[in-house]
Design an enzyme around this catalytic site. Structure first.
Site, PDB file in Angstrom:
ATOM      1  N   GLU A  68       0.867  -1.184   0.000  1.00 54.23           N
ATOM      2  CA  GLU A  68       0.000   0.000   0.000  1.00 54.23           C
ATOM      3  C   GLU A  68       0.897   1.225   0.000  1.00 54.23           C
ATOM      4  OE1 GLU A  68      -2.726   0.520   3.330  1.00 54.23           O
ATOM      5  OE2 GLU A  68      -3.799   2.048   2.197  1.00 54.23           O
ATOM      6  N   CYS A  85      -6.744   1.290   2.973  1.00 58.62           N
ATOM      7  CA  CYS A  85      -7.640   2.457   2.995  1.00 58.62           C
ATOM      8  C   CYS A  85      -7.446   3.317   1.746  1.00 58.62           C
ATOM      9  CB  CYS A  85      -7.393   3.277   4.247  1.00 58.62           C
ATOM     10  SG  CYS A  85      -7.868   2.391   5.727  1.00 58.62           S
ATOM     11  N   ASN A 107     -12.391  -3.000   1.097  1.00 61.82           N
ATOM     12  CA  ASN A 107     -11.313  -3.083   2.075  1.00 61.82           C
ATOM     13  C   ASN A 107     -11.858  -2.764   3.455  1.00 61.82           C
ATOM     14  OD1 ASN A 107      -8.481  -2.972   3.168  1.00 61.82           O
ATOM     15  ND2 ASN A 107      -9.145  -0.874   3.573  1.00 61.82           N
ATOM     16  N   GLU A 108     -11.953  -3.741   4.277  1.00 60.51           N
ATOM     17  CA  GLU A 108     -12.425  -3.599   5.665  1.00 60.51           C
ATOM     18  C   GLU A 108     -13.492  -2.499   5.811  1.00 60.51           C
ATOM     19  OE1 GLU A 108      -9.218  -1.077   8.240  1.00 60.51           O
ATOM     20  OE2 GLU A 108      -8.569  -3.130   7.857  1.00 60.51           O
TER      21      GLU A 108
HETATM   22  O1  AHR Z   1      -2.185  -1.458   6.689  1.00 59.19           O
HETATM   23  C1  AHR Z   1      -2.543  -0.162   7.064  1.00 59.19           C
HETATM   24  C2  AHR Z   1      -4.033   0.050   7.048  1.00 59.19           C
HETATM   25  O2  AHR Z   1      -4.632  -0.788   7.996  1.00 59.19           O
HETATM   26  C3  AHR Z   1      -4.750  -0.301   5.786  1.00 59.19           C
HETATM   27  O3  AHR Z   1      -4.766   0.733   4.886  1.00 59.19           O
HETATM   28  C4  AHR Z   1      -6.139  -0.576   6.232  1.00 59.19           C
HETATM   29  O4  AHR Z   1      -6.785  -1.507   5.426  1.00 59.19           O
HETATM   30  C5  AHR Z   1      -5.976  -1.013   7.661  1.00 59.19           C
HETATM   31  O5  AHR Z   1      -6.771  -0.297   8.509  1.00 59.19           O
END
Ligand code: AHR
Length: 647
Positions: free
Chosen positions: A39, A243, A373-374
């Site tokens: 990321e 995120c 994503n979450e």
């Molecule tokens: O890995 C860091 C963050 O942790 C990611 O962006 C998110 O998916 C999680 O909250």
């Protein structure tokens, strides 16, 4: 004759028994278990893995990226030899509407040395003596006469360490390329772009790349960082977030189409982690990096909702999630379908042709795609997820779709996410958790009781909140349970992967770097030892504690790799005491006595650092095994014994 037949029966009995043992004590596990998650957090991409040295190369920095930033951030106007003129930022005739800002230099008098712009890169540029650097810039001559330029690299003491010249040739935007030879190394060089004659010029996309990028790719990756990532030998790479994917509000969502094609036509935007993403490292580069590492690509697209924490609402309870309006959903779903065509479609297809244009006529063989994503599991999320899921599933049954079950190992989003997964029979779901090391040690049975008929699990983000050896060993213990459950836990990736010193929004991370060097954490070595020693069959009852009183601080696993037929055992001791284990390999008939033993151990609290990058690292030695042997695990250790098959 009688003796012979009873001997035969005995033999058949023994063989059947052996087969039965094989059938009951082994199972197939995922061949893709250990991967990575990249990321753009902690300056992992721009200023990190992406080898561009010029910061704010396209004058697109904005106050919305970060308070105080603007189009001229990282740039200084210079008039060294008593010259004078002006610099402004304009938008009326850009190279491309996606890249609206550019600088205009009006040189009234170039003076003795010229006037122009200086860029100090991301905390200084790193250049090496004897190596070549590729400079490029887009210019549009606004004056009648051509404007000559000098391109110079200076070290911080003001010594000139590389230079070239060019002159404008067009009243339209035109790209100029030059190679600069560096005469003296510097870790803190400045790039100076200096007009040495009178005139007016529009300037954009000022760029400096080392010629030596990872695999010498143009628009490529910083070689040492990329190699360190590749050395993990990941089976897959999840990208681009996190995120970052669902974004800080709908306008900030990561849209893959904005990140392909010529770099000057890509759409840069705010990075949700509080800086700027150029999209220079875009989808083509991500897929190419996967291919270069031998990892399967695992792109994640937003589930058409923005991050629930948009606008920082995590502070007040996560109300920031917004859904793409229903009128725009068909277009959004088409975007996801187009991604699959771009990755896998023939060169003759609309999107396959764009991949071909970028230099990759062959498909990228996309197998996995993440949707969401979450995310907070709300009705807005559920409706949109289902809309995307139904279409992708119907049109691409060959792709494994990965859903999302919240940011924690339990709780409301986890429960609701799993409920949706069961209802829709989603092939796989993405679990995330960042917990203490003690949690990982205590929860090794988590997946033992997961229903094998449910969706498979992608443990897409996890870490034990620290980079000490204890953290890493706790993760190793947990990873033996991931192997044991490799029939249901299909993919796993530690998070986050990269962090730049001084620009870190999230700790812990797996690899820390600055502009010149990096260090691998003990967590890195654990990931690497598991990754390079993966198997696709798991065996139970091969290893047992020598003493009956073993607890969860002792963990082990045994796998076999079907390609090499090597058998690999992993032994983890998270306690402060030595523990004895018994290993029984007698069921494996074709093993040699030759093995390698990799040992990662030390003091629980020890960490690596820039000053001591190798304080904790595995040591590999030759090892001899017999069909049955005992082994004493050292306190706070991971031992990986790889027993070679007889060739
Ligand atoms: O890995 C860091 C963050 O942790 C990611 O962006 C998110 O998916 C999680 O909250």
């Amino acid at each position: 004759m009688k003796i012979k037949s009873s001997f035969l029966l005995l033999l058949i009995g023994i063989t059947l028994q052996a087969q039965q043992k094989n059938a009951t004590n082994s199972k197939s596990i995922s061949p893709d278990l250990i991967g990575i998650f990249f990321e753009d957090i902690n300056y992992a991409a721009d200023g990190g893995l992406y080898a561009e040295q010029v910061q704010n190369r396209s004058f697109e920095y904005a106050p919305s990226d970060k308070s105080g930033w603007n189009s001229l951030t990282a740039w200084d106007y210079i008039a060294w030899g008593f010259g004078y003129g002006t610099v402004s930022v304009e938008t009326s005739s850009p190279i491309h509407p996606n890249n609206p800002h550019y600088a205009v230099l009006n040189i009234e008098d170039a003076g003795r040395e010229g006037i122009g712009l200086k860029n100090s890169g991301f905390d200084g540029m790193v250049v090496k003596a004897g190596e070549k650097y590729n400079f490029s810039v887009f210019l549009r001559q606004l004056s009648e006469s051509a404007v000559p330029f000098a391109v110079k690299l200076y070290n911080r003491k003001g010594k000139l360490i590389g230079e070239t010249t060019l002159s404008t040739q067009s009243k339209d935007w035109k790209k100029y390329n030059a190679t600069i030879n560096i005469t003296q190394s510097s870790d803190t060089a400045d790039l100076v772009f200096l007009a040495t004659g009178k005139g007016k010029v529009a300037i954009d996309m000022v760029s400096l790349f080392p010629e030596k990028t990872f695999k010498n790719r143009p628009n490529g990756l910083r070689a040492d960082l990329a190699q360190t990532v590749a050395d993990l030998q990941p089976k897959f790479m999840r990208f681009p977030g996190g995120c970052l994917v669902h974004g800080d509000g709908l306008g900030n969502m990561y849209r893959w189409k904005n990140t392909i094609g010529p770099v000057e036509q890509r759409i840069a935007q705010k990075n949700i982690w509080g800086y700027h993403q150029t999209a220079g490292l875009g989808y083509f580069e991500y897929f190419q990096f996967c291919e270069d590492m031998g990892a399967k690509p695992l792109p994640v697209v937003a589930a058409a909702v923005s991050c629930q924490n948009s606008g920082g609402t995590w502070r007040i309870g996560g109300t920031g999630q917004k859904g793409i309006p229903q009128t725009e959903m068909p277009e959004y779903i088409q975007e996801v379908l187009d991604l699959i065509e771009w990755a896998n479609g023939p060169a003759t297809s609309t999107w396959g042709a764009k991949r071909t244009e970028a230099g990759h006529p062959k498909p990228f063989n996309l197998e996995y795609i993440g949707i969401g994503n979450e995310d907070k599991i709300t009705p807005e999320f559920e409706t949109r997820f289902k809309q995307i899921y139904d279409v992708v599933k119907a049109k691409h049954p060959e792709i494994t779709i990965i859903g999302t079950v919240g940011p924690a190992p339990q709780g409301e989003d986890y429960e609701l996410g799993w409920k949706i997964a069961r209802e829709l029979q989603i092939p796989m779901v993405d679990e995330h958790y960042y917990e203490k090391p003690e949690w990982f040690i205590a929860n090794q049975k988590r997946y033992d009781s997961y229903n094998r008929a449910d969706s498979k699990v992608y443990l897409g983000e996890y870490a034990s909140r620290g980079n000490s050896l204890f953290n890493a060993i706790a993760e190793a213990a947990y990873m033996t349970s991931l192997e044991r459950n490799g029939d249901i836990v299909w993919l796993t990736s530690y998070a986050p992967l990269l962090a730049k010193a001084g620009h870190t929004q999230w700790n812990p991370d797996m690899i820390y770097f600055n502009n010149t060097t990096l260090f691998r954490t003990p967590n890195y070595y654990v990931q690497q030892l598991f990754s390079v020693n993966q198997g696709d069959t798991y065996f139970q009852d091969i290893i047992a504690p020598a003493q009956s009183k073993a607890d969860s601080t002792l963990a082990f696993s045994c796998v076999q790799d079907s390609k090499t037929k090597d058998v690999i055992i992993k032994l983890v001791n998270c306690s402060k005491k030595e523990h004895k284990l018994k290993v029984d390999l007698s069921q494996f008939k074709n093993l040699s006595s030759k093995a390698t033993l990799a040992l990662l151990t030390g003091s629980a609290e020890n960490k690596n650092s820039f000053e001591e990058p190798n304080k904790i690292m595995p040591k590999t030695t030759d090892f001899k095994v017999s069909p049955k042997f005992g082994y004493s695990t050292q306190p706070m250790s991971l031992t990986v014994i790889r027993i070679k098959s007889k060739k």
